[in-house]
Design a protein around this motif. Structure first.
Motif, PDB file in Angstrom:
ATOM      1  N   VAL A   1      -4.673   0.379  -2.875  1.00 14.41           N
ATOM      2  CA  VAL A   1      -4.017   1.494  -1.813  1.00 14.41           C
ATOM      3  C   VAL A   1      -4.273   0.970  -0.362  1.00 14.41           C
ATOM      4  CG1 VAL A   1      -4.242   3.859  -0.781  1.00 14.41           C
ATOM      5  CG2 VAL A   1      -4.059   3.563  -3.210  1.00 14.41           C
ATOM      6  N   THR A   2      -5.501   0.400  -0.025  1.00 11.40           N
ATOM      7  CA  THR A   2      -5.808  -0.116   1.402  1.00 11.40           C
ATOM      8  C   THR A   2      -5.112  -1.179   1.608  1.00 11.40           C
ATOM      9  OG1 THR A   2      -7.876   0.791   0.978  1.00 11.40           O
ATOM     10  CG2 THR A   2      -7.674  -0.565   2.667  1.00 11.40           C
ATOM     11  N   PHE A   3      -4.828  -2.047   0.651  1.00  3.60           N
ATOM     12  CA  PHE A   3      -4.074  -3.198   0.855  1.00  3.60           C
ATOM     13  C   PHE A   3      -2.344  -3.191   1.079  1.00  3.60           C
ATOM     14  CE2 PHE A   3      -1.298  -6.646  -0.891  1.00  3.60           C
ATOM     15  CZ  PHE A   3      -1.736  -7.905   0.072  1.00  3.60           C
ATOM     16  N   LEU A   4      -2.036  -2.299   0.308  1.00  2.00           N
ATOM     17  CA  LEU A   4      -0.625  -1.539   0.366  1.00  2.00           C
ATOM     18  C   LEU A   4      -0.269  -0.900   1.736  1.00  2.00           C
ATOM     19  CD1 LEU A   4       0.229  -0.610  -3.230  1.00  2.00           C
ATOM     20  CD2 LEU A   4       0.905  -2.681  -2.092  1.00  2.00           C
ATOM     21  N   THR A   5      -1.324  -0.203   2.064  1.00  2.00           N
ATOM     22  CA  THR A   5      -1.373   0.580   3.404  1.00  2.00           C
ATOM     23  C   THR A   5      -1.208  -0.620   4.500  1.00  2.00           C
ATOM     24  OG1 THR A   5      -2.502   2.453   2.497  1.00  2.00           O
ATOM     25  CG2 THR A   5      -2.091   1.977   4.873  1.00  2.00           C
ATOM     26  N   GLY A   6      -1.983  -1.437   4.737  1.00  2.00           N
ATOM     27  CA  GLY A   6      -1.897  -2.387   5.512  1.00  2.00           C
ATOM     28  C   GLY A   6      -0.538  -3.350   5.375  1.00  2.00           C
ATOM     29  N   LEU A   7      -0.235  -3.726   4.465  1.00  2.00           N
ATOM     30  CA  LEU A   7       1.348  -4.517   3.958  1.00  2.00           C
ATOM     31  C   LEU A   7       1.986  -3.585   4.620  1.00  2.00           C
ATOM     32  CD1 LEU A   7       1.921  -7.022   2.722  1.00  2.00           C
ATOM     33  CD2 LEU A   7       2.782  -5.430   0.741  1.00  2.00           C
ATOM     34  N   LEU A   8       2.261  -2.133   4.420  1.00  2.00           N
ATOM     35  CA  LEU A   8       3.461  -1.248   4.666  1.00  2.00           C
ATOM     36  C   LEU A   8       3.346  -1.196   6.342  1.00  2.00           C
ATOM     37  CD1 LEU A   8       5.571   0.033   2.787  1.00  2.00           C
ATOM     38  CD2 LEU A   8       4.112   2.038   3.115  1.00  2.00           C
ATOM     39  N   PHE A   9       2.206  -0.995   6.835  1.00  2.00           N
ATOM     40  CA  PHE A   9       2.032  -0.716   8.185  1.00  2.00           C
ATOM     41  C   PHE A   9       2.567  -2.085   8.719  1.00  2.00           C
ATOM     42  CE2 PHE A   9       0.154  -0.422  12.415  1.00  2.00           C
ATOM     43  CZ  PHE A   9       0.203   0.958  12.378  1.00  2.00           C
ATOM     44  N   GLY A  10       2.190  -3.302   8.577  1.00  2.00           N
ATOM     45  CA  GLY A  10       2.537  -4.517   8.968  1.00  2.00           C
ATOM     46  C   GLY A  10       4.088  -4.758   9.016  1.00  2.00           C
ATOM     47  N   LEU A  11       4.621  -4.448   7.875  1.00  2.00           N
ATOM     48  CA  LEU A  11       5.973  -4.596   7.295  1.00  2.00           C
ATOM     49  C   LEU A  11       6.732  -3.547   8.614  1.00  2.00           C
ATOM     50  CD1 LEU A  11       8.166  -5.818   5.572  1.00  2.00           C
ATOM     51  CD2 LEU A  11       8.213  -3.620   4.413  1.00  2.00           C
ATOM     52  N   GLY A  12       6.339  -2.511   8.769  1.00  2.00           N
ATOM     53  CA  GLY A  12       6.864  -1.421   9.820  1.00  2.00           C
ATOM     54  C   GLY A  12       6.655  -2.048  11.178  1.00  2.00           C
ATOM     55  N   LEU A  13       5.625  -2.545  11.407  1.00  2.00           N
ATOM     56  CA  LEU A  13       5.657  -3.145  12.917  1.00  2.00           C
ATOM     57  C   LEU A  13       6.775  -4.432  12.920  1.00  2.00           C
ATOM     58  CD1 LEU A  13       1.604  -3.857  13.438  1.00  2.00           C
ATOM     59  CD2 LEU A  13       3.393  -2.029  14.613  1.00  2.00           C
ATOM     60  N   ALA A  14       6.877  -5.039  11.829  1.00  2.00           N
ATOM     61  CA  ALA A  14       7.910  -6.171  11.763  1.00  2.00           C
ATOM     62  C   ALA A  14       9.423  -5.796  11.891  1.00  2.00           C
ATOM     63  CB  ALA A  14       7.644  -6.974  10.541  1.00  2.00           C
TER      64      ALA A  14
ATOM     65  N   ILE B   1      -0.095 -10.131   6.379  1.00  2.00           N
ATOM     66  CA  ILE B   1       0.868 -10.414   5.560  1.00  2.00           C
ATOM     67  C   ILE B   1       2.057  -9.809   5.685  1.00  2.00           C
ATOM     68  CG2 ILE B   1       1.572 -10.639   3.051  1.00  2.00           C
ATOM     69  CD1 ILE B   1      -1.447 -10.765   2.479  1.00  2.00           C
ATOM     70  N   GLY B   2       2.000  -8.390   5.623  1.00  2.00           N
ATOM     71  CA  GLY B   2       3.210  -7.463   5.972  1.00  2.00           C
ATOM     72  C   GLY B   2       3.953  -7.901   7.404  1.00  2.00           C
ATOM     73  N   GLY B   3       2.928  -7.984   8.387  1.00  2.00           N
ATOM     74  CA  GLY B   3       3.631  -8.136   9.851  1.00  2.00           C
ATOM     75  C   GLY B   3       4.357  -9.774   9.622  1.00  2.00           C
ATOM     76  N   SER B   4       3.861 -10.661   8.767  1.00  2.00           N
ATOM     77  CA  SER B   4       4.595 -11.898   8.744  1.00  2.00           C
ATOM     78  C   SER B   4       6.121 -11.978   8.235  1.00  2.00           C
ATOM     79  CB  SER B   4       3.841 -12.935   7.764  1.00  2.00           C
ATOM     80  OG  SER B   4       2.404 -13.143   7.978  1.00  2.00           O
ATOM     81  N   ALA B   5       6.624 -10.662   7.988  1.00  2.00           N
ATOM     82  CA  ALA B   5       7.860 -10.622   7.577  1.00  2.00           C
ATOM     83  C   ALA B   5       8.818 -10.793   8.721  1.00  2.00           C
ATOM     84  CB  ALA B   5       8.115  -9.399   6.969  1.00  2.00           C
ATOM     85  N   TYR B   6       8.185 -10.799   9.815  1.00  2.00           N
ATOM     86  CA  TYR B   6       9.033 -10.977  11.242  1.00  2.00           C
ATOM     87  C   TYR B   6       9.150 -12.607  11.388  1.00  2.00           C
ATOM     88  CZ  TYR B   6      10.352 -10.246  15.962  1.00  2.00           C
ATOM     89  OH  TYR B   6      11.288 -10.031  16.919  1.00  2.00           O
ATOM     90  N   GLY B   7      10.506 -12.661  11.375  1.00  2.00           N
ATOM     91  CA  GLY B   7      10.990 -14.229  11.668  1.00  2.00           C
ATOM     92  C   GLY B   7      11.442 -14.741  10.442  1.00  2.00           C
ATOM     93  N   VAL B   8      10.838 -14.095   9.095  1.00  2.00           N
ATOM     94  CA  VAL B   8      11.008 -14.518   7.553  1.00  2.00           C
ATOM     95  C   VAL B   8      12.068 -13.538   7.119  1.00  2.00           C
ATOM     96  CG1 VAL B   8      10.008 -15.153   5.374  1.00  2.00           C
ATOM     97  CG2 VAL B   8       8.777 -15.372   7.542  1.00  2.00           C
ATOM     98  N   LEU B   9      11.769 -12.413   7.090  1.00  2.00           N
ATOM     99  CA  LEU B   9      12.802 -11.404   6.491  1.00  2.00           C
ATOM    100  C   LEU B   9      13.666 -10.688   7.489  1.00  2.00           C
ATOM    101  CD1 LEU B   9      10.546  -9.653   3.763  1.00  2.00           C
ATOM    102  CD2 LEU B   9      12.332 -11.499   3.394  1.00  2.00           C
TER     103      LEU B   9
END
Lengths: 139, 132
Positions: free
Chosen positions: A5-18, B56-64
């Motif tokens: 859950v902690t990993f996926l939360t970080g992943l989702l948060f980072g994806l949201g920033l992206a 890792i999630g933030g790395s989607a920037y520039g990739v996806l």
């Protein structure tokens, strides 16, 4: 389970920033430049995040404990002290200088490593300085 | 229109991550606090896992996700260092950053977080105004 859950939360948060492009300090500086060519995107990021966040607290208030833990760890302080005010002002000045706050600064380690090495190195040093100053004071 | 759709979508994703984390683990997502735990606390594993996921999630920037504005070319290292020191020290002294105070704190209408958010937004806007 908590680790996943902690990993996926970080992943989702980072994806949201992206997705919201908050990973790019050029966009963030465009938002902070309200007297210039203003880019309002951060209003929508914060609005969307706080709307879902509030929904989370509505559900939380109907439950006695979290699904995977024994109690809530939500901060409960309500006092406005000097540290809160001065610390937040220092943070704002630092944020306005580069356009990096901690999350986007960390994601810059892969997105823009040439800048991130300086910013993240100093971020860790600054956090460490406060930590060790207060650790010494309290012990 | 697109200019607002992606920020809103990103914000909803961020909100989903903070709400799910709260309801599952009972904790708030504060990046500055999680980073400090990863570095200085005795229980490092979970904060380190979180930060790995974040990067890792933030790395989607520039990739996806295609940037609408290019990343800045390497700016003056001294500016980045001063900025990093202020952000690192200030977020620990003020107990939070854009995520902990701005997103999670405002979501629960915390008076401390509201004050912190108004202060760091105002000082950041002023800094950009003075340095541009």
């Amino acid at each position: 389970m908590i680790a996943l859950v902690t990993f996926l939360t970080g992943l989702l948060f980072g994806l949201g920033l992206a997705v919201s492009e908050m990973t790019n300090p050029a966009i963030v500086l465009g938002f902070l430049d309200i007297f210039g060519n203003w880019n309002p995107s951060l209003v929508f990021v914060m609005g969307g995040a706080v709307a879902i966040g509030m929904l989370g607290y509505v559900i939380r208030n109907r439950r006695t404990k979290p699904w995977l833990a024994d109690k809530w760890y939500v901060p409960t302080r309500r006092d406005i002290d000097k540290n809160l005010i001065i610390g937040s002002a220092m943070f704002g000045i630092g944020w306005g200088l580069s356009g990096y706050c901690p999350g986007p600064g960390l994601t810059a380690l892969t997105n823009n490593p040439a800048e991130a090495v300086y910013f993240v190195g100093a971020l860790i040093a600054g956090a460490g300085l406060f930590h060790f100053q207060n650790h010494r004071k309290n012990s | 229109m697109d200019a607002y759709i992606y920020p809103l979508m990103g914000g909803l994703i961020i909100g989903l991550s903070t709400a799910a984390y709260l309801l599952l683990t009972g904790k708030v997502v504060g990046i500055s606090g999680i980073l400090a735990q990863a570095l200085f606390s005795k229980e490092r594993l979970l904060p380190v896992i979180f930060i790995a996921g974040l990067i890792i999630g933030g790395s989607a920037y520039g990739v996806l996700i295609e940037p609408s504005v290019p990343f800045p070319e390497l700016r003056n290292p001294l500016l980045l260092i001063v900025s990093g020191l202020l952000v690192g020290y200030g977020t620990r002294m003020g107990s939070g950053c854009t995520s902990g105070h701005g997103v999670c704190g405002l979501s629960r209408l915390s008076p401390r977080s509201l004050v912190a958010t108004v202060i760091f937004m105002a000082t950041a806007i002023l800094t950009v105004f003075l340095t541009k």
